[in-house]
Scaffold this active site. Sequence first.
Site, PDB file in Angstrom:
ATOM      1  CD  GLU A  59       0.754  11.042   0.360  1.00  0.00           C
ATOM      2  OE1 GLU A  59       0.481  11.986   0.146  1.00  0.00           O
ATOM      3  OE2 GLU A  59       0.618  10.437   0.982  1.00  0.00           O
ATOM      4  CB  ALA A  60       8.099  11.098   1.557  1.00  0.00           C
TER       5      ALA A  60
END
Lengths: 273, 324
Positions: A59-60
Amino acid sequence: MSTKNYAAPGDYNLADLLCCAAAREVRDHEVVFAGTGLPMVAIMLAQQTHAPNLKLIFEAGTLDGRPPQLPTSVGDARCEVGASRASGLHDAFSIAQRGYVDLGFLGGAEVDQYGNVNTTAIGDYLSPELRLTGSGGNPDINSFASRTIFIMVHEKRRFTENVSYITSPGWRVKKWPQGDWVHRRQLYGAAYRGGPTAVISTLGVFRFDEETGRIYLDTCHPGTSAAQIKEQCQFDLDVSRVSGETAPPTVEELHLIHDVLDPEQIFIPRVTK
Amino acid sequence: MSKVNKRISLQEAAALIPDGSSLTFSGFTIWRRPMALVYELIRRRARDLHLIEVNGGPQTEFLVGAGCVAIWESCWVGHELYGKYGANVSRRVAAKDIIVEDYSHAEMTFRMAAAAAGMPFAVSQSSLGTDIHNPEYDMLGRAGLRDGGNPRIARHKYQFVEDPFFGGGQYVLSPAPKIDVAVLSVQQVGEEGTVRVQGQHYTDPEVARAASLTIAVAEEVVPEDYLRRNSDANTIASFEVDYIVECPWNAHPTGMFGRYDVDGDFLRDFYQRTRTQEGFDAWAAEWVHGLDHLSYLEKLGWPRTLRLKANTALNYSTSVKRGQ
């Protein structure tokens, strides 16, 4: 197909078992969105075994990475190795909301019988006994992935009738602003793609009935029984559909976990004899 | 060369953030956080900050532990592998010293993107059915702060709408945040403010644009011409950045892609020592007060910084011990 070379009982620990059980949930060619920790080791194990074509999203912002070394978080520089694209959160969450994600791998502190998960606070939210990390991307991934799998420590207080706070949506959820309980299909409308499909706890593997939304026990980890596991749930656990014992790790899987993926024992300790 | 000199010192940058400001940061959990500037804010005993963060991390924990924060609006705080949760936030929430307003990670991201695009709100279906949307848990509302008196606080935490165009079901509108200052920690900035982030850019482009004032703290200031030769590799345009600070190792103990790794031992020590306020105060007396950035680095010492230094081919350190 060769006969599986399963490891002997004393040669693996619970973390190994959880990691292998989780990896087996992954299908080749899927787009998988995973959180930090055991989920990360599990998908990398799947990538090294039966699912070499899985597309890994953190998700980063790394899309379709092939890290040879275990990252310690989804923001880690190691996530980027071999990635199709280094991007950011806006892309990662847009991709999830758009419907690309087949499988999400998450953790939680508490779960109820409909798969609602709490990672925010223990006790009364307005006067919490303990503030946890908070939602992070847990609800977002769980909102949009076709299947989500939770890896959790099993304690009676964690497998609860009602979680302290619904951080992440299960099969029966609240329709706000009134707060009526509805099936998630009803709430998500066109965005409905599925929901929690398994909980892999330290005692067994649980699955959900998509229509009733209720959890049931599928397999017991070696050394436990359905009766013992039922005793460790606050809700009335359905044990009528138990299919057997959770398969132990193979010798090859243990080798990959300890010699290739996590030699530093960041997330998975080695068996000490 | 630019006609405007954007270079300022860390101390001057901290002075641009008056008490009561709303503030956000670059980075992700334990990566690329502007820690040197956070230390400056603690040294000058900043108060009543309203942190609006896509996600929290050590910077949140340091500021909250030091009593600088009144409101924290975000979705997550901790130190990843090196600390299970945010012990300082947890302690101050229990004591009702700070107001915490919970959104989800995607909601915070989309909210920041809405602000960056000049829109009043974001629209999403993320987190439908969760207690994040429970009206009883609107903490700023409960505190009586949604009366329009504070221009940074929206009149509602959410509004629910049915898709008016395609009948696609329920949607949630969430307000674009009003950010006074964004502080970025990046690898390179040009003299005119062009930022080149290496590796994942997290939500840096969105937070830089969302804020009224954007400060880029960089490992190095490089010639603008150098960055403009390959503008496709740049992350944030010159005019979106108001001030620049050159400060090597400014993200320590968080990590910086290509430059240095996360200092896990430092974070683990912080987490273990700051479960109590007395513990935090002792930690701050040792590592923050009475030091400046150079003496902080001297205290860390060469052996430690060399261990953290990233391999320039791999972009991470091959010398840090990460496991227990």
